[in-house]
Design an enzyme around this catalytic site. Structure first.
Site, mmCIF file in Angstrom:
data_model
loop_
_atom_site.group_PDB
_atom_site.id
_atom_site.type_symbol
_atom_site.label_atom_id
_atom_site.label_comp_id
_atom_site.label_asym_id
_atom_site.label_seq_id
_atom_site.Cartn_x
_atom_site.Cartn_y
_atom_site.Cartn_z
ATOM 1 N N ASP A 148 -12.215 50.908 -20.564
ATOM 2 C CA ASP A 148 -10.911 50.245 -20.467
ATOM 3 C C ASP A 148 -9.995 50.489 -21.670
ATOM 4 O OD1 ASP A 148 -11.521 49.342 -17.976
ATOM 5 O OD2 ASP A 148 -11.836 47.250 -18.527
ATOM 6 N N LYS A 170 -8.998 38.575 -18.824
ATOM 7 C CA LYS A 170 -8.884 38.713 -17.362
ATOM 8 C C LYS A 170 -10.257 38.932 -16.735
ATOM 9 C CE LYS A 170 -7.848 42.878 -15.455
ATOM 10 N NZ LYS A 170 -8.815 43.267 -14.423
ATOM 11 N N ASN A 171 -11.042 39.827 -17.329
ATOM 12 C CA ASN A 171 -12.321 40.191 -16.718
ATOM 13 C C ASN A 171 -13.388 39.108 -16.861
ATOM 14 O OD1 ASN A 171 -11.175 42.516 -15.915
ATOM 15 N ND2 ASN A 171 -12.309 43.879 -17.279
ATOM 16 N N ARG A 175 -15.488 53.777 -6.358
ATOM 17 C CA ARG A 175 -15.974 52.436 -6.662
ATOM 18 C C ARG A 175 -16.644 51.713 -5.487
ATOM 19 N NH1 ARG A 175 -11.516 49.624 -10.494
ATOM 20 N NH2 ARG A 175 -13.277 48.515 -11.350
ATOM 21 N N ARG A 179 -0.949 43.343 -13.848
ATOM 22 C CA ARG A 179 -2.248 42.856 -13.362
ATOM 23 C C ARG A 179 -3.098 42.326 -14.515
ATOM 24 N NH1 ARG A 179 -5.743 47.020 -10.956
ATOM 25 N NH2 ARG A 179 -7.087 45.238 -11.215
ATOM 26 N N CYS A 197 -10.155 52.983 -5.109
ATOM 27 C CA CYS A 197 -8.982 52.611 -5.893
ATOM 28 C C CYS A 197 -8.613 53.820 -6.718
ATOM 29 C CB CYS A 197 -9.240 51.373 -6.736
ATOM 30 S SG CYS A 197 -10.166 51.698 -8.204
ATOM 31 N N ARG A 207 -10.006 44.584 -6.564
ATOM 32 C CA ARG A 207 -11.427 44.834 -6.293
ATOM 33 C C ARG A 207 -12.320 43.651 -6.683
ATOM 34 N NH1 ARG A 207 -15.452 48.691 -5.961
ATOM 35 N NH2 ARG A 207 -17.124 48.170 -7.384
HETATM 36 C C1 UD1 Z 1 -15.510 46.040 -14.391
HETATM 37 C C2 UD1 Z 1 -14.157 45.691 -14.992
HETATM 38 C C3 UD1 Z 1 -13.349 46.967 -15.264
HETATM 39 C C4 UD1 Z 1 -14.158 47.930 -16.126
HETATM 40 C C5 UD1 Z 1 -15.533 48.180 -15.503
HETATM 41 C C6 UD1 Z 1 -16.430 49.029 -16.385
HETATM 42 C C7 UD1 Z 1 -13.713 43.523 -14.005
HETATM 43 C C8 UD1 Z 1 -12.882 42.706 -13.094
HETATM 44 N N1 UD1 Z 1 -13.441 44.827 -14.069
HETATM 45 O O1 UD1 Z 1 -15.261 46.662 -13.140
HETATM 46 O O2 UD1 Z 1 -12.159 46.588 -15.948
HETATM 47 O O3 UD1 Z 1 -13.466 49.168 -16.210
HETATM 48 O O4 UD1 Z 1 -16.211 46.922 -15.279
HETATM 49 O O5 UD1 Z 1 -16.597 48.451 -17.628
HETATM 50 O O6 UD1 Z 1 -14.558 43.007 -14.718
HETATM 51 N N2 UD1 Z 1 -20.644 51.375 -9.070
HETATM 52 C C9 UD1 Z 1 -21.365 51.843 -7.983
HETATM 53 N N3 UD1 Z 1 -21.821 50.939 -7.073
HETATM 54 C C10 UD1 Z 1 -21.599 49.601 -7.195
HETATM 55 C C11 UD1 Z 1 -20.864 49.129 -8.308
HETATM 56 C C12 UD1 Z 1 -20.406 50.038 -9.222
HETATM 57 O O7 UD1 Z 1 -21.578 53.048 -7.842
HETATM 58 O O8 UD1 Z 1 -22.050 48.830 -6.322
HETATM 59 C C13 UD1 Z 1 -20.107 52.344 -10.048
HETATM 60 C C14 UD1 Z 1 -18.572 52.347 -10.049
HETATM 61 O O9 UD1 Z 1 -18.062 53.178 -9.051
HETATM 62 C C15 UD1 Z 1 -18.271 52.859 -11.443
HETATM 63 C C16 UD1 Z 1 -19.421 52.274 -12.277
HETATM 64 O O10 UD1 Z 1 -20.445 51.922 -11.341
HETATM 65 O O11 UD1 Z 1 -18.323 54.258 -11.479
HETATM 66 C C17 UD1 Z 1 -19.040 51.062 -13.109
HETATM 67 O O12 UD1 Z 1 -18.540 50.066 -12.273
HETATM 68 P P1 UD1 Z 1 -18.700 48.504 -12.569
HETATM 69 O O13 UD1 Z 1 -19.400 48.293 -13.856
HETATM 70 O O14 UD1 Z 1 -19.254 47.868 -11.345
HETATM 71 O O15 UD1 Z 1 -17.195 48.100 -12.739
HETATM 72 P P2 UD1 Z 1 -16.455 46.853 -12.099
HETATM 73 O O16 UD1 Z 1 -17.336 45.656 -12.146
HETATM 74 O O17 UD1 Z 1 -15.836 47.224 -10.810
#
Ligand code: UD1
Length: 425
Positions: free
Chosen positions: A306, A22-23, A117, A398, A112, A88
């Site tokens: 995850d 999925k990711n 996030r 999902r 979320c 998201r």
């Molecule tokens: C992706 C995965 C999710 C997984 C996560 C961490 C997808 C669709 N989802 O989510 O399943 O749990 O990686 O491995 O691929 N953050 C900030 N600012 C930002 C972006 C992120 O502070 O602009 C923080 C987030 O709040 C969180 C951390 O960074 O605490 C990790 O987030 P991120 O790696 O961005 O996760 P996702 O890409 O949303």
């Protein structure tokens, strides 16, 4: 709203095939927005998130034909709140739309269940590439005639920010360097897809924390490739843990052992009996008692957030104390009260959970709170005595393609109950 009825304890046996990740599929779908010629993504899983992404893309004017994405007639670059709020990952359309069309209006994803996030890293990176970004009324307005390559140093190796910036950099003028980039296999998959689709594009450093992207002209046309996304390492990990918990013979096929190292190492350290082949992981009944573990979630290649919830379900049955620290998301322990309702003894102290294992779980009514927490509840239900009623499985839908069908074929007594249909009957 559907729920699951699971009768435990279960013993599983047989083979299960893992779906495509999925990711990976979600960013790859966003990546097709860079393509003027049709491209194919093979074996997309049947998931709610994939359907949401398809809906979002149809709204831009993308035509979908089986596995083919036709992105030659995009007539708007607006991602509405109604769709973005449900997923998201929708924010991943921002980078490619801006890069190709010079503008985009995308709803802020908002908070979320597992944490606030934010998307500040995505937006700061786009600003570095020369975009004008305004956030107003819950929407991100992004503009740039043509993005310009730049050096971007991410404060945290965010998966989504790395992917968004990688796609944005494709049509940026000159070189973009992303340091402290995410190293997740899904980022590598997106990079490989883009490198294959665009002849002159050069993305170097995939799988390391420094990515170098040599941008190409905005008029560049892609090759008509058909790309197969990588297998879902989180689904694979969930089935491996299911096999370990139920002390079963299980063969998990079509996965990639290279992406599962931190998970299989942790399980083997606890004396799980695994046989690891390149694309097949065999779980066998244990020949030693399982021992507790001390894990903390960190970015790839280390232990993934995850599978934190699924490991917590496993810890409840081990005659030992385990410790799990969640270091990626601030509120990812919502499965704890649910597991405790089933008889587990899990104590929380800020971002750390102490699991005093070895208590026999009993079936109970429980509620899914997020995607991976739902999987943990199904795992717990499989080792519990009696019936567990798991509500709100739409969270699970999902991200797990045919989860209960796969489990049924392995011998688990799991049944989907449609509550609204029952109410109407
Ligand atoms: C992706 C995965 C999710 C997984 C996560 C961490 C997808 C669709 N989802 O989510 O399943 O749990 O990686 O491995 O691929 N953050 C900030 N600012 C930002 C972006 C992120 O502070 O602009 C923080 C987030 O709040 C969180 C951390 O960074 O605490 C990790 O987030 P991120 O790696 O961005 O996760 P996702 O890409 O949303």
């Amino acid at each position: 709203m559907d729920s699951f009825k699971v009768k435990g304890p279960s013993r599983l046996e047989g083979e299960v095939s893992i779906s495509r990740a999925k990711n990976s599929c979600l960013p790859l779908m966003a990546g097709t927005l860079l393509c003027q010629n049709p491209v194919g993504l093979k074996s997309l899983p049947n998931l709610r998130d994939i359907r949401t992404m398809k809906k979002l893309m149809s709204g831009f004017g993308v035509k979908l034909q089986d596995d083919q994405f036709h992105c030659d007639d995009i007539h708007n670059t607006y991602a509405p709140y109604e769709l973005v709020k449900t997923m998201r990952a929708s924010v991943l359309v921002l980078g490619p739309l801006l890069s190709r069309f010079g503008e985009a209006k995308v709803s802020l994803p908002g908070g979320c269940a597992i944490g606030t996030r934010p998307v500040d890293l995505h937006l700061d990176g786009l600003k570095k590439l020369g975009a004008e970004i305004n956030v107003e009324g819950g929407y991100i307005y992004a503009k740039a005639k043509r993005l310009k390559g730049a050096k971007i140093d991410l404060m945290f190796p965010s998966v989504g920010a790395t992917e968004n910036l990688l796609m944005a950099a494709v049509f940026a003028e000159g070189e973009t360097i992303i340091s402290n980039a995410a190293r997740e296999p899904e980022v590598v998959d997106l990079g490989n897809f883009l490198n294959q689709a665009f002849e002159d594009l050069k993305i170097a450093g995939l799988g390391t924390s420094t990515l170098k992207i040599q941008g190409i002209s905005q008029n560049s046309k892609n090759k008509e490739i058909i790309y197969t996304p990588i297998p879902d390492r989180i689904e694979a990990a969930t089935f491996i843990i299911a096999g370990v918990m139920t002390n079963s013979f299980l063969s998990i096929k079509d996965c990639d052992k290279a992406h599962l190292g931190s998970v299989t190492n942790a399980l083997q350290m606890s004396h799980a009996n695994l046989k690891i082949h390149d694309s097949v992981i065999e779980v066998m009944p244990r020949n030693k008692e399982l021992t507790g573990f001390n894990l903390r979630t960190t970015p790839y290649p280390y232990f993934p957030t995850d599978v934190q919830a699924q490991f917590m379900a496993l810890a409840t049955m081990i005659n030992d104390t385990s410790i799990i620290s969640e270091e990626i998301f601030e509120n990812r322990f919502m499965h704890v009260p649910e597991l405790n309702r089933m008889g587990a003894d899990i104590r929380l102290n800020n971002q750390t959970a102490v699991i005093v294992g070895g208590k026999r779980l009993k079936g109970a009514p429980v509620m899914c709170t997020d995607l991976r927490a739902s999987a943990a509840l199904v795992l717990a239900a499989m080792i519990a005595d009696g019936e567990t009623n798991i509500q709100r499985v739409y969270h699970l839908d999902r991200g797990y393609d045919g989860f209960e069908k796969k489990l049924t074929s392995l011998g688990c007594e799991i049944q989907r109950v449609n509550l609204s249909a029952r109410a109407q009957a």
